[in-house]
Motif scaffolding. Structure first.
Motif, mmCIF file in Angstrom:
data_model
loop_
_atom_site.group_PDB
_atom_site.id
_atom_site.type_symbol
_atom_site.label_atom_id
_atom_site.label_comp_id
_atom_site.label_asym_id
_atom_site.label_seq_id
_atom_site.Cartn_x
_atom_site.Cartn_y
_atom_site.Cartn_z
ATOM 1 N N ASN A 1 0.825 -1.204 0.000
ATOM 2 C CA ASN A 1 0.000 0.000 0.000
ATOM 3 C C ASN A 1 0.856 1.250 0.000
ATOM 4 O OD1 ASN A 1 -1.366 2.208 1.968
ATOM 5 N ND2 ASN A 1 -2.951 1.207 0.722
ATOM 6 N N ALA A 2 2.042 1.159 0.601
ATOM 7 C CA ALA A 2 2.922 2.329 0.653
ATOM 8 C C ALA A 2 3.490 2.700 -0.705
ATOM 9 C CB ALA A 2 4.057 2.072 1.647
ATOM 10 N N LEU A 3 3.353 1.828 -1.719
ATOM 11 C CA LEU A 3 3.832 2.136 -3.068
ATOM 12 C C LEU A 3 2.865 3.035 -3.841
ATOM 13 C CD1 LEU A 3 5.125 -1.392 -4.138
ATOM 14 C CD2 LEU A 3 6.486 0.525 -3.283
ATOM 15 N N LEU A 4 1.636 3.176 -3.357
ATOM 16 C CA LEU A 4 0.626 3.936 -4.085
ATOM 17 C C LEU A 4 0.904 5.429 -4.015
ATOM 18 C CD1 LEU A 4 -2.582 2.060 -2.860
ATOM 19 C CD2 LEU A 4 -1.360 1.747 -5.032
ATOM 20 N N PRO A 5 0.345 6.210 -4.955
ATOM 21 C CA PRO A 5 0.485 7.671 -4.875
ATOM 22 C C PRO A 5 -0.270 8.210 -3.662
ATOM 23 C CG PRO A 5 -0.229 6.958 -7.061
ATOM 24 C CD PRO A 5 -0.353 5.775 -6.173
ATOM 25 N N ASP A 6 0.124 9.390 -3.225
ATOM 26 C CA ASP A 6 -0.592 10.092 -2.165
ATOM 27 C C ASP A 6 -1.734 10.882 -2.785
ATOM 28 O OD1 ASP A 6 0.926 9.459 0.230
ATOM 29 O OD2 ASP A 6 2.564 10.569 -0.714
ATOM 30 N N LEU A 7 -2.941 10.572 -2.395
ATOM 31 C CA LEU A 7 -4.114 11.316 -2.831
ATOM 32 C C LEU A 7 -4.963 11.572 -1.592
ATOM 33 C CD1 LEU A 7 -5.722 12.574 -5.124
ATOM 34 C CD2 LEU A 7 -6.898 10.356 -5.411
ATOM 35 N N ASP A 8 -4.878 12.781 -1.066
ATOM 36 C CA ASP A 8 -5.523 13.122 0.197
ATOM 37 C C ASP A 8 -6.606 14.167 -0.023
ATOM 38 O OD1 ASP A 8 -3.694 11.441 1.423
ATOM 39 O OD2 ASP A 8 -2.254 13.075 1.757
ATOM 40 N N PHE A 9 -7.744 13.946 0.587
ATOM 41 C CA PHE A 9 -8.869 14.870 0.546
ATOM 42 C C PHE A 9 -8.948 15.605 1.879
ATOM 43 C CE2 PHE A 9 -13.294 15.653 1.759
ATOM 44 C CZ PHE A 9 -13.694 16.505 0.750
ATOM 45 N N SER A 10 -9.135 16.919 1.817
ATOM 46 C CA SER A 10 -9.262 17.718 3.035
ATOM 47 C C SER A 10 -10.422 18.678 2.881
ATOM 48 C CB SER A 10 -7.966 18.483 3.327
ATOM 49 O OG SER A 10 -7.676 19.399 2.277
ATOM 50 N N ALA A 11 -11.086 18.946 3.969
ATOM 51 C CA ALA A 11 -12.219 19.872 3.955
ATOM 52 C C ALA A 11 -12.357 20.486 5.334
ATOM 53 C CB ALA A 11 -13.505 19.141 3.560
ATOM 54 N N SER A 12 -12.835 21.719 5.369
ATOM 55 C CA SER A 12 -13.080 22.397 6.636
ATOM 56 C C SER A 12 -14.238 23.364 6.456
ATOM 57 C CB SER A 12 -11.835 23.148 7.115
ATOM 58 O OG SER A 12 -11.505 24.202 6.216
ATOM 59 N N VAL A 13 -15.004 23.520 7.538
ATOM 60 C CA VAL A 13 -16.148 24.422 7.568
ATOM 61 C C VAL A 13 -16.049 25.234 8.844
ATOM 62 C CG1 VAL A 13 -18.660 24.619 7.653
ATOM 63 C CG2 VAL A 13 -17.595 22.857 6.230
ATOM 64 N N GLY A 14 -16.193 26.558 8.711
ATOM 65 C CA GLY A 14 -16.127 27.436 9.872
ATOM 66 C C GLY A 14 -17.361 28.302 9.983
#
Length: 590
Positions: free
Chosen positions: A402-415
């Motif tokens: 699994n560590a060979l995969l690309p980094d694809l990270d989703f982030s979200a924030s609401v204020g």
């Protein structure tokens, strides 16, 4: 002001929490985890949580000393008291032996009364106060603590941070200091398949310290929800690896602890049986000395009557001296072994104990070698753990890939902030804000990760080989244990027959004392002593062999008090009584 009231309330809550014992709930949680694991294992593993609630030690002033004294006086400062060369060494050795019950035929009543210890008492002490056993309990407990730590990391976690910042900036020599107070109350939660979410309540209060036209003071609050979720690398079951391994490690620790309890019982029983065997050797040696002394007197009478040569007396006298020297060595060995046994049980070496006689008649297992090996394969806890470690290694390979995969990270924030010009929970939707983003990291450099995959594959192959090797060793051990029982029974039968032969030989020579020379009688006495010692050793070996067979096949059971639970039919009385399984195993007769 409300912010100050909230801060005071928060501080009061922290102070109240600090007034209670922080270890009380920890001990309760540990007990619950160990209870569930004990029941899942079959209910035979002892729960150490109640016994290991140690109080936290108070720190001493000497703990902080950087200069520690060392006691190592010069040789000139030491003392030596020379013993009298004409002292009665034999009398002193006899006195030493008399202080240890079991080292002599007649124990002297010197000092405090000795505490009688039977085999059941020894088992209870061994799994109650023995240091080795406590270390094993603590290892099991530490595995449970590690699991609770990991579980807590996956539960909602609350934090409260308060910061105060004093700032100032001069403009043309004019300074306007300001005090900025920020309180952040937040909670975080890990997600099952990677990432985490956080909810925070941020309260900010800013006050101008230097009065101008007005005393400027501002306060505002904001409710913030945020999430960071991996979509490729670090996503899926790999995110729960630490939790999964911690849960499995507790199972491994429970098995290892139960295995240790069984091994420890056999070790304690072996030491106990060996001490009883040493007592028997002492009694045999004392019997021989009494017989040789009688022979010495009889030979001296024959010499004085002119019926035998004078050197015959010297032959017997020499053997008497040798026998007494052997007796002194046997007593010293027994005293040393008993002191070591007391230390192993966690007793004070100065405690006077007397091992009670043991009358144990066991039946031999009538199981083919292949069936004994099959029992071991099915029931050995250490083999089950080794097999499960193959699954750990296989999972490790998948995680490393699994560590060979690309980094694809989703982030979200609401204020959602409040109106800074009003007090209270007055949210101002005009200042609502949000942010959504995706971060892609291309796998340009994964050399280390590829090496880790290769290492994980090698680790998997090693885990398989370790299981195969342990399985083969267990099969060999089970077969050897079954053969050892037969060998021990055969040696006991031969030894009992040898004792009968030599006793009959001695009786015949006693009836024909006038015709038998001293050397022949001495040889007979030595042969009888050897036969008696061999018989007692064979009986001890048989008892140990039966326990070793149960241990090797994984069929040995120990109850919560540390007592041996024999399977139905093991004890000789069980063959004739239907309720024999409920009888006390290793019954003491004193």
């Amino acid at each position: 002001m409300k912010i100050r009231t909230a801060l005071l309330a928060c501080l009061a809550g922290v102070a109240a929490a600090g007034c209670t014992d922080p270890l009380t709930k920890i001990d309760r949680d540990l007990g619950a985890v160990l209870d569930r694991r004990t029941i899942a294992l079959g209910g035979s593993a002892r729960n150490p949580s109640e016994d290991l609630r140690y109080p936290a030690p108070e720190r001493l002033s000497s703990d902080l000393d950087s200069d520690i004294d060392t006691r190592n006086p010069d040789a000139s400062e030491l003392s030596w008291i020379a013993a009298d060369p004409d002292r009665d060494v034999a009398e002193r050795l006899n006195r030493y032996a008399s202080l240890t019950p079991g080292a002599t035929q007649q124990d002297a009543n010197e000092g405090e009364p000795a505490t009688g210890l039977g085999i059941t008492d020894v088992f209870r002490l061994g799994q109650g106060s023995a240091r080795d056993f406590r270390f094993a309990e603590e290892t099991y407990l530490l595995a449970a603590i590690s699991l609770l730590i990991e579980r807590h990391l996956w539960s909602p976690r609350f934090f409260n941070d308060t910061s105060a910042t004093l700032s100032d900036a001069g403009v043309n020599g004019d300074f306007s200091p300001a005090l900025d107070l920020i309180n952040t109350l937040r909670t975080t939660q890990r997600l099952p398949f990677g990432g985490d979410v956080e909810a925070s309540w941020v309260t900010r209060a800013t006050q101008q310290l230097r009065e101008r036209v007005t005393d400027r003071y501002e306060q505002s609050s904001e409710l913030v929800l945020s999430a960071d979720i991996p979509l490729l690398r670090g996503a899926g079951q790999v995110a729960r690896e630490d939790r999964i391994q911690a849960e499995r490690n507790l199972i491994f620790a429970a098995r290892a602890f139960e295995r240790f309890r069984r091994v420890f019982l056999v070790d304690i029983a072996t030491d106990y049986f060996s001490l009883l065997n040493q007592q028997a050797q002492i009694r045999n040696q004392e019997r021989q000395i009494d017989s040789l002394v009688g022979l010495e007197e009889q030979t001296a009478e024959l010499v004085r009557a002119g019926r035998q040569s004078a050197f015959r007396t010297n032959i017997v006298s020499s053997q008497v001296l040798t026998a007494r020297a052997n007796l002194a060595s046997l007593r010293e060995s027994y005293i040393f072994a008993l002191d070591r046994f007391k230390v192993r049980l966690g007793l004070d070496p100065a405690t006077r104990v007397k091992l009670l006689p043991l009358d144990l008649e066991v039946t031999d297992p009538d199981i083919p070698l292949d069936e004994a090996a099959a029992l071991a394969i099915a029931y050995r806890l250490d083999l089950q753990t080794e097999q499960d470690r193959i699954s750990d290694a296989r999972r490790g390979v998948a995680n490393s890939r699994n560590a060979l995969l690309p980094d694809l990270d989703f982030s979200a924030s609401v204020g959602l902030p409040t109106d800074p010009n009003t007090d209270g929970m007055n949210f101002d939707t005009d200042f609502f804000n949000y942010a959504v983003g995706v971060t892609l990291g291309l796998p340009l450099d994964r050399q280390i990760e590829r090496l880790n995959v290769r290492a994980a594959v090698i680790g998997f192959e090693r885990a398989r080989r370790s299981f195969d090797e342990l399985r083969d060793e267990i099969i060999i051990a089970a077969r050897a244990a079954a053969r050892e029982v037969e060998l021990a029974r055969f040696q006991l039968q031969l030894a009992e027959l040898d004792v009968e032969i030599n006793e009959q030989r001695l009786r015949e020579q006693e009836l024909k004392a006038d015709e038998i020379d001293a050397q022949t009688r001495v040889d007979t006495e030595n042969d009888l002593l050897d036969a008696q010692n061999a018989r007692d050793q064979a009986a001890t070996d048989l008892r140990i062999a039966v326990l070793e067979y149960l241990l090797a096949t994984g069929t040995l059971r120990v109850d919560d008090e540390g007592l041996f639970q024999p399977p139905p039919g093991l004890l000789r009385n069980d063959a004739d009584e239907s309720d024999g399984a409920n009888q006390d195993p290793f019954a003491d007769e004193g």
